[in-house]
Design a protein around this motif. Structure first.
Motif, PDB file in Angstrom:
ATOM      1  N   UNK A  83      -0.916   9.393  -6.025  1.00  0.00           N
ATOM      2  CA  UNK A  83       0.366   8.726  -4.726  1.00  0.00           C
ATOM      3  C   UNK A  83       2.051   8.328  -5.576  1.00  0.00           C
ATOM      4  N   UNK A  84       1.099   7.716  -6.806  1.00  0.00           N
ATOM      5  CA  UNK A  84       1.905   6.541  -7.701  1.00  0.00           C
ATOM      6  C   UNK A  84       2.641   7.566  -8.530  1.00  0.00           C
ATOM      7  N   UNK A  85       2.689   8.471  -8.985  1.00  0.00           N
ATOM      8  CA  UNK A  85       3.502   9.228  -9.791  1.00  0.00           C
ATOM      9  C   UNK A  85       4.244   9.440 -10.432  1.00  0.00           C
ATOM     10  N   UNK A  86       4.974   9.307  -9.261  1.00  0.00           N
ATOM     11  CA  UNK A  86       7.182   9.268  -9.231  1.00  0.00           C
ATOM     12  C   UNK A  86       7.033   7.685  -9.245  1.00  0.00           C
ATOM     13  N   UNK A  87       6.334   6.584  -8.897  1.00  0.00           N
ATOM     14  CA  UNK A  87       6.624   5.205  -9.424  1.00  0.00           C
ATOM     15  C   UNK A  87       6.079   4.574 -10.266  1.00  0.00           C
ATOM     16  N   UNK A  96       0.992  -1.252  -0.053  1.00  0.00           N
ATOM     17  CA  UNK A  96       0.092   0.103   0.229  1.00  0.00           C
ATOM     18  C   UNK A  96       0.925   0.947  -0.339  1.00  0.00           C
ATOM     19  N   UNK A  97       0.347   2.358  -0.845  1.00  0.00           N
ATOM     20  CA  UNK A  97       0.507   3.316  -1.133  1.00  0.00           C
ATOM     21  C   UNK A  97       1.067   4.283   0.522  1.00  0.00           C
ATOM     22  N   UNK A  98       0.100   3.836   1.404  1.00  0.00           N
ATOM     23  CA  UNK A  98       0.077   4.518   2.364  1.00  0.00           C
ATOM     24  C   UNK A  98       0.706   3.588   3.565  1.00  0.00           C
ATOM     25  N   UNK A  99       1.416   2.743   3.445  1.00  0.00           N
ATOM     26  CA  UNK A  99       1.713   1.671   4.747  1.00  0.00           C
ATOM     27  C   UNK A  99       2.878   1.957   5.472  1.00  0.00           C
ATOM     28  N   UNK A 100       3.931   2.929   3.923  1.00  0.00           N
ATOM     29  CA  UNK A 100       5.304   2.698   5.194  1.00  0.00           C
ATOM     30  C   UNK A 100       5.873   4.195   4.264  1.00  0.00           C
ATOM     31  N   UNK A 111      -6.249   6.829 -13.945  1.00  0.00           N
ATOM     32  CA  UNK A 111      -4.801   5.693 -13.361  1.00  0.00           C
ATOM     33  C   UNK A 111      -5.165   5.108 -15.043  1.00  0.00           C
ATOM     34  N   UNK A 112      -5.753   4.739 -15.602  1.00  0.00           N
ATOM     35  CA  UNK A 112      -5.718   4.283 -16.948  1.00  0.00           C
ATOM     36  C   UNK A 112      -4.987   5.185 -17.810  1.00  0.00           C
ATOM     37  N   UNK A 113      -5.555   6.301 -17.974  1.00  0.00           N
ATOM     38  CA  UNK A 113      -4.505   7.811 -18.494  1.00  0.00           C
ATOM     39  C   UNK A 113      -3.000   7.748 -18.301  1.00  0.00           C
ATOM     40  N   UNK A 114      -2.543   7.534 -17.182  1.00  0.00           N
ATOM     41  CA  UNK A 114      -1.556   7.520 -16.574  1.00  0.00           C
ATOM     42  C   UNK A 114      -0.855   6.720 -16.796  1.00  0.00           C
ATOM     43  N   UNK A 115      -1.184   5.773 -16.612  1.00  0.00           N
ATOM     44  CA  UNK A 115      -0.286   4.275 -17.287  1.00  0.00           C
ATOM     45  C   UNK A 115       0.204   4.802 -18.810  1.00  0.00           C
ATOM     46  N   UNK A 116      -1.209   4.668 -19.524  1.00  0.00           N
ATOM     47  CA  UNK A 116      -0.172   5.092 -20.935  1.00  0.00           C
ATOM     48  C   UNK A 116      -0.068   3.522 -22.091  1.00  0.00           C
ATOM     49  N   UNK A 117       0.776   3.685 -22.454  1.00  0.00           N
ATOM     50  CA  UNK A 117       1.848   1.861 -22.696  1.00  0.00           C
ATOM     51  C   UNK A 117       2.588   1.330 -21.917  1.00  0.00           C
ATOM     52  N   UNK A 118       2.774   1.846 -20.798  1.00  0.00           N
ATOM     53  CA  UNK A 118       3.524   1.354 -20.186  1.00  0.00           C
ATOM     54  C   UNK A 118       2.438  -0.155 -19.892  1.00  0.00           C
ATOM     55  N   UNK A 119       3.076  -1.458 -19.741  1.00  0.00           N
ATOM     56  CA  UNK A 119       3.000  -2.773 -18.865  1.00  0.00           C
ATOM     57  C   UNK A 119       2.347  -2.604 -18.040  1.00  0.00           C
ATOM     58  N   UNK A 179      -1.014  -1.770 -10.557  1.00  0.00           N
ATOM     59  CA  UNK A 179      -1.354  -0.837  -9.807  1.00  0.00           C
ATOM     60  C   UNK A 179      -2.757  -1.426  -9.489  1.00  0.00           C
ATOM     61  N   UNK A 180      -3.298  -1.366  -7.822  1.00  0.00           N
ATOM     62  CA  UNK A 180      -4.248  -2.043  -7.049  1.00  0.00           C
ATOM     63  C   UNK A 180      -5.270  -0.541  -6.617  1.00  0.00           C
ATOM     64  N   UNK A 181      -6.238  -0.369  -6.956  1.00  0.00           N
ATOM     65  CA  UNK A 181      -7.667  -0.244  -6.690  1.00  0.00           C
ATOM     66  C   UNK A 181      -8.162  -0.285  -5.828  1.00  0.00           C
ATOM     67  N   UNK A 182      -8.746  -0.330  -4.801  1.00  0.00           N
ATOM     68  CA  UNK A 182      -9.241  -0.883  -3.841  1.00  0.00           C
ATOM     69  C   UNK A 182     -10.581   0.217  -3.690  1.00  0.00           C
ATOM     70  N   UNK A 183     -11.887  -0.764  -3.911  1.00  0.00           N
ATOM     71  CA  UNK A 183     -13.001  -0.347  -4.298  1.00  0.00           C
ATOM     72  C   UNK A 183     -13.578  -0.807  -2.698  1.00  0.00           C
ATOM     73  N   UNK A 184     -13.436  -0.332  -1.826  1.00  0.00           N
ATOM     74  CA  UNK A 184     -14.127  -1.004  -1.004  1.00  0.00           C
ATOM     75  C   UNK A 184     -12.560  -0.179   0.433  1.00  0.00           C
TER      76      UNK A 184
END
Length: 244
Positions: free
Chosen positions: A125-129, A92-96, A161-169, A136-141
């Protein structure tokens, strides 16, 4: 980049008294990945299981073990989960305080690295990683318990987030309240990997294949309108070009 829809049943919803048997059942029923929700009673208000349980069920299937660590801290446990048989390790991005360091550690262990975002955490939170992650795991709860209701507010986040990912695998996964009723919406927003617990494990093991298939069919159908819209746009563009 359009990637095939993957269904990853969460064993948090399985019968723990028959866990190995249940993992084998969802494997045979068509699960693509096996999603393992690890909870520590600290980062989230529940305790599930740890690396020893994952090690115990690892011989049951050759499917990808998608290990979601809802624990804090994470770094000191990464090696144990890698050795237990995790193929993908998501933190989690929030865990550390040092997300980049955690992702480097996962990759050094030879595993795929994922980042999960709680509902209130923005995608920034994930822009620079982004170039260090495979998922990327989006929690929907709100994480911590199975069987919760899907949060509609996260659909727009999935799209951003899909737009941020773009063509990255990078795989875009969703987890929380996923059913055949909302699978189309999350797939239309850009998700390609769907975690489902209660929706898969309801009924008997004889029902698992139909449950998985229903979610997959709904998700794949969610992509169709976009494809049709794109075709229509191309057709209109062609007609305009001919007129000109």
């Amino acid at each position: 980049m359009t990637r095939e829809i993957l269904i990853a049943p969460s064993i948090l919803a399985a019968d723990f008294a028959r866990l190995g048997e249940q993992v084998g059942a969802i494997d045979a029923a068509g699960a693509d990945w096996i999603h393992c929700d690890v909870m520590d009673g600290h980062f989230v208000p529940n305790i599930s299981f740890g690396a020893d349980v994952i090690k115990a069920i690892r011989p049951v299937t050759s499917k990808i073990f998608d290990v979601h660590l809802m624990i804090a801290p994470t770094d000191s446990y990464l090696e144990a989960f890698a050795k237990a048989g995790a193929d993908v390790i998501t933190v989690h991005a929030e865990a550390g305080p040092h997300l980049d360091r955690s992702l480097q550690a996962i990759r050094t262990l030879g595993r795929k690295a994922g980042v999960s975002l709680c509902p209130a955490t923005p995608e920034s939170a994930i822009e620079y990683v982004l170039d260090r992650i495979d998922l990327v795991l989006v929690m929907t709860v709100n994480p911590g318990f199975g069987g919760q209701s899907f949060l509609e507010s996260q659909i727009e986040k999935i799209g951003r987030i899909r737009s941020m990912i773009g063509e990255r695998p990078i795989r875009l996964e969703v987890d929380g309240g996923i059913t055949r009723d909302n699978a189309a919406a999350v797939a239309a927003a850009g998700a390609d990997t769907l975690v489902a617990g209660s929706a898969v494990f309801r009924g008997s093991s004889a029902d698992y294949a139909a449950n998985i298939a229903a979610i997959r069919i709904a998700a794949e159908a969610g992509r169709v309108p976009k494809m049709q819209d794109n075709s229509a746009q191309l057709l209109r563009a062609g007609e305009t070009a001919r007129i000109r």
